[in-house]
Each structure stands twice: as structure tokens, then as C-alpha cells.
Design a protein around this motif. Structure first.
Motif, PDB file in Angstrom:
ATOM      1  N   MET A 235       0.800  -1.161  -0.031  1.00  0.00           N
ATOM      2  CA  MET A 235       0.201   0.069  -0.242  1.00  0.00           C
ATOM      3  C   MET A 235       0.952   1.317  -0.027  1.00  0.00           C
ATOM      4  O   MET A 235       0.613   2.241  -0.733  1.00  0.00           O
ATOM      5  CB  MET A 235      -1.025   0.062   1.179  1.00  0.00           C
ATOM      6  CG  MET A 235      -1.854  -1.252   1.334  1.00  0.00           C
ATOM      7  SD  MET A 235      -3.027  -1.034  -0.547  1.00  0.00           S
ATOM      8  CE  MET A 235      -3.511   0.679  -0.466  1.00  0.00           C
ATOM      9  N   GLY A 236       1.842   1.332   0.692  1.00  0.00           N
ATOM     10  CA  GLY A 236       2.926   2.321   0.652  1.00  0.00           C
ATOM     11  C   GLY A 236       3.416   2.558  -0.816  1.00  0.00           C
ATOM     12  O   GLY A 236       3.507   3.688  -1.171  1.00  0.00           O
ATOM     13  N   MET A 237       3.686   1.425  -1.373  1.00  0.00           N
ATOM     14  CA  MET A 237       4.384   1.586  -2.683  1.00  0.00           C
ATOM     15  C   MET A 237       3.035   2.510  -3.660  1.00  0.00           C
ATOM     16  O   MET A 237       3.433   2.899  -4.490  1.00  0.00           O
ATOM     17  CB  MET A 237       4.524   0.224  -3.353  1.00  0.00           C
ATOM     18  CG  MET A 237       5.840  -0.461  -2.978  1.00  0.00           C
ATOM     19  SD  MET A 237       5.860  -1.997  -3.734  1.00  0.00           S
ATOM     20  CE  MET A 237       6.959  -3.021  -2.496  1.00  0.00           C
ATOM     21  N   VAL A 238       1.966   1.840  -3.580  1.00  0.00           N
ATOM     22  CA  VAL A 238       0.735   2.149  -4.459  1.00  0.00           C
ATOM     23  C   VAL A 238       0.401   3.683  -4.040  1.00  0.00           C
ATOM     24  O   VAL A 238       0.552   4.709  -4.940  1.00  0.00           O
ATOM     25  CB  VAL A 238      -0.448   1.670  -4.128  1.00  0.00           C
ATOM     26  CG1 VAL A 238      -1.843   2.091  -4.957  1.00  0.00           C
ATOM     27  CG2 VAL A 238      -0.274   0.112  -4.408  1.00  0.00           C
ATOM     28  N   TRP A 239       0.501   3.912  -2.964  1.00  0.00           N
ATOM     29  CA  TRP A 239       0.186   5.533  -2.445  1.00  0.00           C
ATOM     30  C   TRP A 239       1.358   6.450  -2.868  1.00  0.00           C
ATOM     31  O   TRP A 239       1.086   7.424  -3.250  1.00  0.00           O
ATOM     32  CB  TRP A 239      -0.115   5.792  -1.076  1.00  0.00           C
ATOM     33  CG  TRP A 239      -1.346   5.076  -0.422  1.00  0.00           C
ATOM     34  CD1 TRP A 239      -2.805   4.773  -1.336  1.00  0.00           C
ATOM     35  CD2 TRP A 239      -1.906   4.388   0.608  1.00  0.00           C
ATOM     36  NE1 TRP A 239      -3.397   4.198  -0.561  1.00  0.00           N
ATOM     37  CE2 TRP A 239      -3.083   3.823   0.466  1.00  0.00           C
ATOM     38  CE3 TRP A 239      -1.001   4.049   1.974  1.00  0.00           C
ATOM     39  CZ2 TRP A 239      -4.033   3.204   1.745  1.00  0.00           C
ATOM     40  CZ3 TRP A 239      -1.876   3.396   2.794  1.00  0.00           C
ATOM     41  CH2 TRP A 239      -3.067   2.813   2.756  1.00  0.00           C
TER      42      TRP A 239
ATOM     43  N   ALA B  65      -1.636  -0.323 -22.824  1.00  0.00           N
ATOM     44  CA  ALA B  65      -1.605  -1.774 -23.055  1.00  0.00           C
ATOM     45  C   ALA B  65      -0.469  -2.559 -22.243  1.00  0.00           C
ATOM     46  O   ALA B  65      -0.587  -3.623 -21.460  1.00  0.00           O
ATOM     47  CB  ALA B  65      -1.818  -2.161 -24.494  1.00  0.00           C
ATOM     48  N   ALA B  66       0.812  -1.920 -22.524  1.00  0.00           N
ATOM     49  CA  ALA B  66       1.949  -2.353 -22.136  1.00  0.00           C
ATOM     50  C   ALA B  66       1.907  -2.265 -20.442  1.00  0.00           C
ATOM     51  O   ALA B  66       2.520  -3.238 -19.565  1.00  0.00           O
ATOM     52  CB  ALA B  66       3.190  -1.431 -22.563  1.00  0.00           C
ATOM     53  N   LEU B  67       1.309  -1.333 -19.967  1.00  0.00           N
ATOM     54  CA  LEU B  67       1.456  -1.008 -18.400  1.00  0.00           C
ATOM     55  C   LEU B  67       0.321  -2.035 -17.906  1.00  0.00           C
ATOM     56  O   LEU B  67       0.701  -2.528 -16.867  1.00  0.00           O
ATOM     57  CB  LEU B  67       0.698   0.447 -18.046  1.00  0.00           C
ATOM     58  CG  LEU B  67       1.726   1.473 -18.582  1.00  0.00           C
ATOM     59  CD1 LEU B  67       1.269   2.991 -18.084  1.00  0.00           C
ATOM     60  CD2 LEU B  67       2.990   1.456 -17.751  1.00  0.00           C
TER      61      LEU B  67
ATOM     62  N   SER C 196       3.007   5.817 -14.949  1.00  0.00           N
ATOM     63  CA  SER C 196       4.553   5.300 -14.717  1.00  0.00           C
ATOM     64  C   SER C 196       4.525   4.077 -14.498  1.00  0.00           C
ATOM     65  O   SER C 196       3.583   3.376 -13.879  1.00  0.00           O
ATOM     66  CB  SER C 196       5.129   6.038 -13.832  1.00  0.00           C
ATOM     67  OG  SER C 196       4.242   5.990 -12.602  1.00  0.00           O
ATOM     68  N   THR C 197       5.428   3.213 -14.754  1.00  0.00           N
ATOM     69  CA  THR C 197       5.476   1.844 -14.667  1.00  0.00           C
ATOM     70  C   THR C 197       5.372   1.315 -12.928  1.00  0.00           C
ATOM     71  O   THR C 197       4.920   0.217 -12.612  1.00  0.00           O
ATOM     72  CB  THR C 197       6.534   1.070 -15.049  1.00  0.00           C
ATOM     73  OG1 THR C 197       7.943   1.627 -14.499  1.00  0.00           O
ATOM     74  CG2 THR C 197       6.795   1.229 -16.719  1.00  0.00           C
ATOM     75  N   ASP C 198       5.887   2.246 -12.170  1.00  0.00           N
ATOM     76  CA  ASP C 198       5.954   1.782 -10.645  1.00  0.00           C
ATOM     77  C   ASP C 198       4.417   1.627 -10.254  1.00  0.00           C
ATOM     78  O   ASP C 198       4.426   0.815  -9.309  1.00  0.00           O
ATOM     79  CB  ASP C 198       6.748   2.812  -9.984  1.00  0.00           C
ATOM     80  CG  ASP C 198       6.601   4.356 -10.210  1.00  0.00           C
ATOM     81  OD1 ASP C 198       5.508   4.491 -10.898  1.00  0.00           O
ATOM     82  OD2 ASP C 198       7.185   4.994  -9.501  1.00  0.00           O
ATOM     83  N   TYR C 199       3.584   2.500 -10.629  1.00  0.00           N
ATOM     84  CA  TYR C 199       2.266   2.273 -10.201  1.00  0.00           C
ATOM     85  C   TYR C 199       1.686   0.987 -10.799  1.00  0.00           C
ATOM     86  O   TYR C 199       1.116   0.127  -9.644  1.00  0.00           O
ATOM     87  CB  TYR C 199       1.269   3.424 -10.669  1.00  0.00           C
ATOM     88  CG  TYR C 199      -0.272   3.201 -10.551  1.00  0.00           C
ATOM     89  CD1 TYR C 199      -0.569   3.502  -9.229  1.00  0.00           C
ATOM     90  CD2 TYR C 199      -1.188   2.789 -11.427  1.00  0.00           C
ATOM     91  CE1 TYR C 199      -2.065   3.318  -8.796  1.00  0.00           C
ATOM     92  CE2 TYR C 199      -2.430   2.564 -11.120  1.00  0.00           C
ATOM     93  CZ  TYR C 199      -2.846   2.698  -9.832  1.00  0.00           C
ATOM     94  OH  TYR C 199      -4.362   2.485  -9.580  1.00  0.00           O
ATOM     95  N   PHE C 200       1.771   0.718 -11.859  1.00  0.00           N
ATOM     96  CA  PHE C 200       1.284  -0.661 -12.523  1.00  0.00           C
ATOM     97  C   PHE C 200       1.867  -1.723 -11.673  1.00  0.00           C
ATOM     98  O   PHE C 200       1.180  -2.835 -11.563  1.00  0.00           O
ATOM     99  CB  PHE C 200       1.101  -0.556 -13.891  1.00  0.00           C
ATOM    100  CG  PHE C 200       0.192   0.333 -14.360  1.00  0.00           C
ATOM    101  CD1 PHE C 200      -1.249  -0.148 -14.677  1.00  0.00           C
ATOM    102  CD2 PHE C 200       0.228   1.506 -14.703  1.00  0.00           C
ATOM    103  CE1 PHE C 200      -1.874   0.800 -15.149  1.00  0.00           C
ATOM    104  CE2 PHE C 200      -0.447   2.443 -15.250  1.00  0.00           C
ATOM    105  CZ  PHE C 200      -1.915   2.057 -15.439  1.00  0.00           C
ATOM    106  N   THR C 201       3.185  -1.726 -11.459  1.00  0.00           N
ATOM    107  CA  THR C 201       3.947  -2.814 -10.730  1.00  0.00           C
ATOM    108  C   THR C 201       3.177  -3.092  -9.213  1.00  0.00           C
ATOM    109  O   THR C 201       3.128  -4.133  -8.919  1.00  0.00           O
ATOM    110  CB  THR C 201       5.446  -2.614 -10.662  1.00  0.00           C
ATOM    111  OG1 THR C 201       5.865  -2.296 -11.967  1.00  0.00           O
ATOM    112  CG2 THR C 201       6.054  -3.586  -9.789  1.00  0.00           C
TER     113      THR C 201
ATOM    114  N   GLN D 206      11.944   5.669 -14.993  1.00  0.00           N
ATOM    115  CA  GLN D 206      12.811   6.152 -13.773  1.00  0.00           C
ATOM    116  C   GLN D 206      11.874   6.773 -12.806  1.00  0.00           C
ATOM    117  O   GLN D 206      12.191   6.702 -11.578  1.00  0.00           O
ATOM    118  CB  GLN D 206      13.808   7.019 -14.269  1.00  0.00           C
ATOM    119  CG  GLN D 206      14.512   6.743 -15.383  1.00  0.00           C
ATOM    120  CD  GLN D 206      15.473   5.444 -14.986  1.00  0.00           C
ATOM    121  OE1 GLN D 206      15.547   5.258 -14.052  1.00  0.00           O
ATOM    122  NE2 GLN D 206      16.129   4.858 -16.024  1.00  0.00           N
ATOM    123  N   GLY D 207      10.613   7.119 -13.190  1.00  0.00           N
ATOM    124  CA  GLY D 207       9.892   7.631 -12.274  1.00  0.00           C
ATOM    125  C   GLY D 207      10.042   9.013 -11.783  1.00  0.00           C
ATOM    126  O   GLY D 207      10.957   9.651 -12.011  1.00  0.00           O
TER     127      GLY D 207
END
Length: 314
Positions: free
Chosen positions: A69-73, A277-279, A209-214, A111-112
Motif C-alpha cells: 500500500m505504501g508503494m501504491v500511495w 496496454a503495456a502497463l 508510470s510503470t511503478d504504479y502498475f507494478t 525512472q519515475g
């Protein structure tokens, strides 16, 4: 490639970063930069896996929820603030440790953004959750030291402004607090998970950004895996060192194998793309990895009981 986003900072932040990079030796920077690993994916999975698979499943769930949850927020805030990383705007600040070594250093999707620091949030949630739940002074001291060094490393390597790190620590502490409070007040797991997912869903409408979807993939897979355990698996923790090590190494192997296999149907260009699509594929890939590691993989622990039973009979 020119990175988009907002540029804002306090002069003292830039001065401090320049001073640190110019006064710490190359060897010193190399040592300090290694503390970034305490906020990175692989080590966090190893620590969480050890606690969840071997030491204390209940504590592992709390740590997992707090960390994910910390990552998502964190990523949701990042995609609102859109603060550019320090090295985007200051030639005097060198980037010594990028988020994605395979991508362009100015590729924001890979890179975010900078605010708040994800590494600082991750260290605060993972080790802070340990300290809060274990109630041991030495654990608390170590947790604080690791969180501080992780944040400091992000400043020294040029990836974050000091205020990014301070905000990351604060968000991590808030994430631990929210999860702890909700777990105590909401005993129904589905209801608890539902509330947490609702807070995360808005990110789908504006995060690119990729970090949210990860993070969302990890959240979905982790929740699904623990629900599967509640319903069908019911694995038990172990206090035998050999099985503890075996479980962690096995879980790591599953993670690495799936992370490789699930990429095979797609080209490198597609996986590096920032299209929706990629995300979504990235989100689905991490959801499968987390579900298998925390839901299906523990089914193999039954083999331990069979092995132990056979030894007792012999």
C-alpha cells in the motif's frame, strides 16, 4: 529525450547534495549507495517472504499490506506532484544509481518522478512494520538505522532531493499506521482488502508510470494469494532452519523464473513502452507472480510434512 514534469526545490537541498557528492570519496559513495537495496524490490520480497513463509504468516501479511500500500500511495502522489528528479535540472548533481538501468535516464515512465522517495517509503513501511509489531528495542533501533541510511543513500546518489526522502519516510509511517488501524477494526478480510483497493483504484485514471502498475499488480496478487491460503492452503510456519532457508530460496526461484517466463511472449520494445496496454500487461505480470508466490507456492510446504513423516517412520 527531455523529461517532463514540475521543477521545484529549496536552494539548501541542491547545496547539500552538491556538498555530499563532492566531499564523500568514490569508495564512500559506493558503500552508501548500497543501502538503496533496502528499499528495492528483490530484497523486500526476500524479507517479506522469510517472515510470511517461515517466521510468522500473520505478521507477514501485515508487512506485505503496509509495504505494498505504501508503494501504491507513493506512486499516486508522485503522479500528482510530478516533481522532476534532481539530476534533470542540475548539471552539478550526478545520478549514480538509476531506478531502471536499461532505460534512458530521462525516461520518466521508467525512472519515475522524484517526490516522494519510493525507497524511503519502502524502507519505512517494511522495517517500521517489523518494529511496531515485534515490540523489541533492538529491532526498532535497527529499523530506524536502515530507514535513515536508505534515505541518505538516495540523496547521495543524486536520485532524490532531501525533501523527497523526508516525505517518503512520512508516507511510510502513515501507511503502517493506516494498515495497523484498519486490521484492528475490520476483522473481515474481504472488507479490509476492498477498502484498501478502493483507495488505490483512482491511480488507474491518471498514473502512467510503470511503478504504479507494478505496485497494483503486487497488491492484487498478494491479496488473492492470501485469500487462497485462507480458503484452501492453510500452510503453517516452520521453526526448522533448513526448511526456513529452503522456503525462502524456493520462493525467490519462483519469483525470478516467473518474472522471466512471463516476459517471453512480448518484445522488449513493448515491455519498455508506456502505452496503457503495456502497463496493464505489467500489472498482470506482477499480479500473477505475487499470486503464485504467496498463494500457490506454499502448497509445496506440504511436502515437508511428508518428508518429516517418512523420517519418523524410518
Amino acid at each position: 529525450m527531455v523529461a517532463s514534469g514540475n521543477s521545484f526545490f529549496f536552494p539548501w537541498e541542491v547545496n547539500l547534495m552538491e556538498w555530499l557528492q563532492s566531499h564523500i570519496s568514490g569508495a564512500g559513495i559506493s558503500v552508501i549507495s548500497r543501502f538503496s537495496m533496502f528499499g528495492e524490490e528483490l530484497l523486500l520480497i526476500l524479507i517479506l517472504g522469510f517472515v510470511y513463509w517461515s517466521y510468522d504468516k500473520k505478521l507477514g501479511r501485515t508487512m506485505g499490506l503496509s509495504a505494498i500500500m505504501g508503494m501504491v500511495w507513493n506512486t499516486m502522489v508522485k503522479n500528482i506532484v510530478l516533481r522532476r528528479r534532481p539530476y534533470f535540472d542540475h548539471e552539478t548533481i550526478k545520478i549514480l544509481r538509476v531506478v531502471d538501468p536499461e532505460a534512458d535516464i530521462y525516461d520518466v515512465a521508467a525512472q519515475g518522478y522524484s517526490f516522494p522517495s519510493a525507497h524511503s517509503t519502502n524502507a519505512a513501511t517494511m522495517f517500521g512494520s517489523l518494529a511496531v509489531n515485534l515490540h523489541r528495542r533492538w529491532v526498532t533501533v535497527i529499523a530506524i538505522i536502515i530507514a535513515v541510511l536508505t534515505g541518505l543513500s538516495r540523496i547521495v546518489v543524486g536520485a532524490h532531493y532531501p525533501t523527497d526522502v523526508l516525505a517518503g519516510w512520512l508516507l511510510g509511517a502513515i501507511s503502517v499506521l493506516i494498515v495497523q488501524v484498519l486490521q484492528k477494526r475490520i476483522k473481515n478480510t474481504l472488507a479490509l482488502y476492498g477498502i484498501l483497493v478502493v483507495t488505490a483504484i483512482p491511480g488507474f485514471f491518471y498514473c502512467r508510470s510503470t511503478d504504479y502498475f507494478t505496485s497494483m499488480g503486487l497488491l492484487i496478487g498478494f491479496m488473492a494469494g492470501t485469500l487462497l491460503d485462507d480458503r484452501y492452503v492453510h500452510f503453517e510456519n516452520t521453526c526448522k532452519p533448513i526448511w526456513m532457508v529452503a522456503r525462502v530460496l524456493g520462493g525467490l526461484a519462483v519469483y525470478l523464473a516467473l518474472n522471466t517466463v512471463l516476459k517471453l511472449p512480448f518484445s522488449k520494445e513493448f515491455l519498455a513502452d508506456s502505452s496503457i496496454a503495456a502497463l496493464l500487461v505489467r500489472c498482470g505480470r506482477y499480479a500473477i507472480i505475487a499470486f503464485v508466490d504467496f498463494g500457490i507456492y506454499p502448497m509445496l510446504f506440504r511436502l515437508e510434512n511428508r518428508t518429516n513423516t517418512s523420517k519418523q517412520r524410518n
